[in-house]
Motif scaffolding. Structure first.
Motif, PDB file in Angstrom:
ATOM      1  N   HIS A  47      11.657 -14.697 -17.626  1.00 25.45           N
ATOM      2  CA  HIS A  47      10.576 -13.809 -16.800  1.00 25.45           C
ATOM      3  C   HIS A  47      10.493 -12.463 -15.858  1.00 25.45           C
ATOM      4  CE1 HIS A  47       9.908 -18.584 -16.377  1.00 25.45           C
ATOM      5  NE2 HIS A  47       8.368 -17.997 -15.720  1.00 25.45           N
ATOM      6  N   ILE A  48      12.434 -12.055 -16.818  1.00 26.25           N
ATOM      7  CA  ILE A  48      12.276 -10.974 -16.493  1.00 26.25           C
ATOM      8  C   ILE A  48      11.872  -9.136 -17.210  1.00 26.25           C
ATOM      9  CG2 ILE A  48      14.506  -8.921 -16.531  1.00 26.25           C
ATOM     10  CD1 ILE A  48      16.598 -10.871 -16.377  1.00 26.25           C
ATOM     11  N   LYS A  49      10.867  -8.848 -16.701  1.00 25.24           N
ATOM     12  CA  LYS A  49      10.279  -7.902 -17.060  1.00 25.24           C
ATOM     13  C   LYS A  49      11.376  -6.351 -18.031  1.00 25.24           C
ATOM     14  CE  LYS A  49       6.104  -7.866 -13.551  1.00 25.24           C
ATOM     15  NZ  LYS A  49       5.340  -7.145 -12.603  1.00 25.24           N
ATOM     16  N   PRO A  50      10.618  -6.042 -18.708  1.00 23.71           N
ATOM     17  CA  PRO A  50      11.558  -5.326 -19.836  1.00 23.71           C
ATOM     18  C   PRO A  50      11.908  -4.073 -18.482  1.00 23.71           C
ATOM     19  CG  PRO A  50       9.888  -6.428 -21.348  1.00 23.71           C
ATOM     20  CD  PRO A  50       9.578  -6.463 -19.916  1.00 23.71           C
ATOM     21  N   ASP A  51      11.356  -3.573 -18.250  1.00 24.17           N
ATOM     22  CA  ASP A  51      11.449  -2.316 -16.998  1.00 24.17           C
ATOM     23  C   ASP A  51      11.956  -2.140 -16.407  1.00 24.17           C
ATOM     24  OD1 ASP A  51       9.280  -3.553 -15.800  1.00 24.17           O
ATOM     25  OD2 ASP A  51       8.094  -2.101 -15.390  1.00 24.17           O
ATOM     26  N   TYR A  52      12.449  -4.142 -16.689  1.00 24.57           N
ATOM     27  CA  TYR A  52      13.796  -4.028 -14.784  1.00 24.57           C
ATOM     28  C   TYR A  52      14.779  -3.478 -15.436  1.00 24.57           C
ATOM     29  CZ  TYR A  52      10.582  -6.943 -11.984  1.00 24.57           C
ATOM     30  OH  TYR A  52       9.652  -7.074 -10.727  1.00 24.57           O
ATOM     31  N   PHE A  53      15.327  -3.821 -16.782  1.00 22.99           N
ATOM     32  CA  PHE A  53      16.507  -2.858 -17.262  1.00 22.99           C
ATOM     33  C   PHE A  53      16.822  -1.592 -16.699  1.00 22.99           C
ATOM     34  CE2 PHE A  53      15.580  -7.150 -19.674  1.00 22.99           C
ATOM     35  CZ  PHE A  53      16.113  -7.938 -19.509  1.00 22.99           C
ATOM     36  N   ARG A  54      18.416  -1.943 -16.599  1.00 18.92           N
ATOM     37  CA  ARG A  54      19.137  -0.480 -16.748  1.00 18.92           C
ATOM     38  C   ARG A  54      17.914   0.216 -15.099  1.00 18.92           C
ATOM     39  NH1 ARG A  54      21.798   0.846 -20.493  1.00 18.92           N
ATOM     40  NH2 ARG A  54      22.128  -0.329 -21.902  1.00 18.92           N
ATOM     41  N   ARG A  55      16.699  -0.805 -14.236  1.00 17.18           N
ATOM     42  CA  ARG A  55      16.343   0.113 -13.507  1.00 17.18           C
ATOM     43  C   ARG A  55      16.912  -0.825 -12.340  1.00 17.18           C
ATOM     44  NH1 ARG A  55      10.532   1.988 -15.184  1.00 17.18           N
ATOM     45  NH2 ARG A  55      10.782   2.604 -13.012  1.00 17.18           N
ATOM     46  N   ARG A  56      16.992  -1.822 -12.291  1.00 22.24           N
ATOM     47  CA  ARG A  56      16.949  -3.083 -11.067  1.00 22.24           C
ATOM     48  C   ARG A  56      18.671  -3.282 -11.129  1.00 22.24           C
ATOM     49  NH1 ARG A  56      12.121  -4.350  -9.803  1.00 22.24           N
ATOM     50  NH2 ARG A  56      12.956  -5.684  -8.255  1.00 22.24           N
ATOM     51  N   SER A  57      18.617  -4.283  -9.770  1.00 22.62           N
ATOM     52  CA  SER A  57      19.491  -5.022 -10.166  1.00 22.62           C
ATOM     53  C   SER A  57      19.268  -6.468  -9.450  1.00 22.62           C
ATOM     54  CB  SER A  57      20.569  -4.773  -9.518  1.00 22.62           C
ATOM     55  OG  SER A  57      20.312  -4.568  -7.604  1.00 22.62           O
ATOM     56  N   LEU A  58      19.597  -7.829  -9.330  1.00 25.91           N
ATOM     57  CA  LEU A  58      18.914  -8.897  -8.731  1.00 25.91           C
ATOM     58  C   LEU A  58      20.329  -9.391  -8.312  1.00 25.91           C
ATOM     59  CD1 LEU A  58      18.978 -10.564 -12.159  1.00 25.91           C
ATOM     60  CD2 LEU A  58      17.718  -9.785 -10.334  1.00 25.91           C
ATOM     61  N   PHE A  59      19.349  -9.968  -7.054  1.00 25.24           N
ATOM     62  CA  PHE A  59      21.012 -10.314  -6.021  1.00 25.24           C
ATOM     63  C   PHE A  59      20.521 -11.872  -6.129  1.00 25.24           C
ATOM     64  CE2 PHE A  59      22.093 -11.649  -2.244  1.00 25.24           C
ATOM     65  CZ  PHE A  59      23.464 -10.965  -1.328  1.00 25.24           C
ATOM     66  N   LEU A  89       5.087  -5.452  -2.675  1.00 26.50           N
ATOM     67  CA  LEU A  89       6.664  -4.928  -2.432  1.00 26.50           C
ATOM     68  C   LEU A  89       7.003  -6.452  -2.560  1.00 26.50           C
ATOM     69  CD1 LEU A  89       9.042  -3.738  -0.812  1.00 26.50           C
ATOM     70  CD2 LEU A  89       7.917  -5.350   1.270  1.00 26.50           C
ATOM     71  N   TYR A  90       6.590  -7.789  -2.315  1.00 25.75           N
ATOM     72  CA  TYR A  90       6.678  -9.301  -2.894  1.00 25.75           C
ATOM     73  C   TYR A  90       7.254  -9.426  -4.485  1.00 25.75           C
ATOM     74  CZ  TYR A  90       6.113 -13.582  -3.988  1.00 25.75           C
ATOM     75  OH  TYR A  90       6.081 -14.901  -4.408  1.00 25.75           O
ATOM     76  N   LYS A  91       5.821  -8.463  -5.068  1.00 29.73           N
ATOM     77  CA  LYS A  91       6.258  -8.612  -6.621  1.00 29.73           C
ATOM     78  C   LYS A  91       7.062  -7.880  -7.014  1.00 29.73           C
ATOM     79  CE  LYS A  91       1.221  -9.227  -7.919  1.00 29.73           C
ATOM     80  NZ  LYS A  91       0.267  -9.274  -8.724  1.00 29.73           N
ATOM     81  N   SER A  92       7.781  -7.152  -6.718  1.00 26.76           N
ATOM     82  CA  SER A  92       8.962  -5.499  -7.199  1.00 26.76           C
ATOM     83  C   SER A  92      10.242  -6.338  -6.274  1.00 26.76           C
ATOM     84  CB  SER A  92       8.753  -4.176  -6.647  1.00 26.76           C
ATOM     85  OG  SER A  92       7.561  -3.907  -7.155  1.00 26.76           O
ATOM     86  N   TYR A  93      10.568  -6.755  -5.003  1.00 24.01           N
ATOM     87  CA  TYR A  93      11.080  -7.181  -4.593  1.00 24.01           C
ATOM     88  C   TYR A  93      11.648  -8.460  -4.191  1.00 24.01           C
ATOM     89  CZ  TYR A  93      11.901  -2.032  -5.402  1.00 24.01           C
ATOM     90  OH  TYR A  93      11.491  -0.905  -5.426  1.00 24.01           O
ATOM     91  N   LEU A  94      10.598  -9.241  -4.175  1.00 21.62           N
ATOM     92  CA  LEU A  94      10.557 -10.516  -2.572  1.00 21.62           C
ATOM     93  C   LEU A  94      10.332 -11.527  -3.786  1.00 21.62           C
ATOM     94  CD1 LEU A  94       9.569  -9.486   0.352  1.00 21.62           C
ATOM     95  CD2 LEU A  94      11.522  -9.553  -0.234  1.00 21.62           C
ATOM     96  N   ARG A  95      10.039 -11.100  -4.987  1.00 20.52           N
ATOM     97  CA  ARG A  95       9.007 -13.080  -5.827  1.00 20.52           C
ATOM     98  C   ARG A  95      10.629 -13.056  -6.870  1.00 20.52           C
ATOM     99  NH1 ARG A  95       4.226 -11.922 -10.272  1.00 20.52           N
ATOM    100  NH2 ARG A  95       6.024 -10.035 -10.505  1.00 20.52           N
ATOM    101  N   ARG A  96      11.283 -14.298  -6.264  1.00 19.45           N
ATOM    102  CA  ARG A  96      12.025 -15.059  -6.953  1.00 19.45           C
ATOM    103  C   ARG A  96      11.363 -14.633  -8.811  1.00 19.45           C
ATOM    104  NH1 ARG A  96      15.841 -18.412  -8.721  1.00 19.45           N
ATOM    105  NH2 ARG A  96      14.517 -20.071  -9.536  1.00 19.45           N
ATOM    106  N   ILE A  97      12.913 -14.479  -8.963  1.00 13.38           N
ATOM    107  CA  ILE A  97      13.249 -14.592 -11.102  1.00 13.38           C
ATOM    108  C   ILE A  97      13.817 -15.920 -11.574  1.00 13.38           C
ATOM    109  CG2 ILE A  97      13.546 -13.875 -12.627  1.00 13.38           C
ATOM    110  CD1 ILE A  97      13.317 -11.006 -11.785  1.00 13.38           C
ATOM    111  N   ILE A 113      21.160  -4.701 -13.854  1.00 20.13           N
ATOM    112  CA  ILE A 113      21.342  -5.603 -15.352  1.00 20.13           C
ATOM    113  C   ILE A 113      20.736  -4.574 -16.575  1.00 20.13           C
ATOM    114  CG2 ILE A 113      20.136  -7.530 -14.405  1.00 20.13           C
ATOM    115  CD1 ILE A 113      17.244  -6.948 -14.534  1.00 20.13           C
ATOM    116  N   TYR A 114      21.331  -4.415 -17.517  1.00 20.57           N
ATOM    117  CA  TYR A 114      21.411  -3.658 -18.632  1.00 20.57           C
ATOM    118  C   TYR A 114      19.638  -4.514 -19.259  1.00 20.57           C
ATOM    119  CZ  TYR A 114      25.472  -1.680 -17.020  1.00 20.57           C
ATOM    120  OH  TYR A 114      26.448  -0.700 -16.130  1.00 20.57           O
TER     121      TYR A 114
END
Length: 272
Positions: free
Chosen positions: A68-80, A55-63, A168-169
């Motif tokens: 530092h953005i992993k390729p599999d984050y694009f089109r699947r995640r958002s940044l707040f 949970l920390y690595k996926s949602y609470l670790r600051r980028i 993020i796209y």
């Protein structure tokens, strides 16, 4: 489970070292660690620990940056996060604050957005607003486009120092993250790119490659069309008084046409 130093059935403590050693030798260790009262708490602790780490690595670790953005984050995640600077009228810098105020950002002493500019440059994510192209400011020896300052002022007023969510796209050729950006205004979630088009301070992004709209391309095109029809922002026409004074409507050059014109002129200059 009975430990060697615990009370026996006869409620007497094992005080003799010899008795303790003999007890250890004769104990059934396998049964001790497979007893439900030992096994269940161990499993709960292990699962909770692994889940917490994920949970920390996926949602609470600051980028801290684009790199530092992993390729599999694009089109699947958002940044707040919080907008710390606005560059041109279609890009800005975001300080990632995962979890927002619920995770302590803004009120815990060690979770505050820094203000030192030299620190923020290397600890922020450069965001390019998807789907829109704003009038270009003066740079690289090129003149500023009409309404470029108005677009920059509007975007700064709209999102600077505010919390936004960026879906993020991809990463573009300039190292920026192309993203659809939302900000809350009066409890409503506003699409920043769409609002810019409605204000007549940008056009739909028309590059041959690299265009990103998510699922909102038609909505963006409709917004630009309406702004043209309503003659707002860069599509403004002279007022009646202006027309009486002989003012003529200015030909609007889109940001894409502006870039194409200057690129062609620079290539011709180099060739000549």
């Amino acid at each position: 489970m009975r430990w060697p130093w615990s009370r026996g059935e006869d409620d007497k403590k094992i005080t003799s070292p010899t008795s303790w050693v003999e007890t250890v030798k004769t104990m059934n260790w396998l049964s001790m660690f497979t007893e439900p009262r030992t096994l269940i708490p161990s499993l709960i602790f292990t699962v909770s620990t692994v889940t917490g780490i994920r949970l920390y690595k996926s949602y609470l670790r600051r980028i801290p940056s684009v790199n530092h953005i992993k390729p599999d984050y694009f089109r699947r995640r958002s940044l707040f996060g919080r907008v710390t600077a606005v560059g041109d009228a279609d890009n800005f810098r975001l300080f990632h604050t995962p979890g927002g105020r619920m995770a302590g950002w803004g009120w815990l002493p060690w979770k505050r957005v820094p203000t030192a500019r030299e620190f923020l440059v290397n600890k922020t994510i450069h965001i390019r607003i998807a789907g829109v192209d704003a009038p270009e400011l003066a740079h690289w020896g090129r003149e500023a486009q009409p309404y470029s300052k108005e677009a920059l002022d509007w975007l700064s007023e709209y999102i600077l120092n505010r919390r936004v969510r960026a879906y993020i796209y991809r990463r573009d050729q300039y190292g920026r993250v192309v993203a659809q950006v939302f900000v809350r205004k009066w409890f409503l979630k506003k699409d920043v790119g769409l609002e810019m088009l409605r204000m007549g301070l940008g056009t739909v992004y028309e590059a041959k490659t690299g265009s990103e709209f998510g699922d909102f391309e038609q909505r963006y095109r409709d917004a630009e069309k309406k702004a043209r029809e309503d003659k707002v922002g860069m599509w403004t026409k002279p007022t009646i008084l202006g027309r009486l004074r002989g003012e003529q409507p200015k030909a609007v050059e889109s940001p894409r046409d502006y870039k194409t014109r200057h690129t062609a002129a620079e290539k011709q200059k180099k060739a000549g």
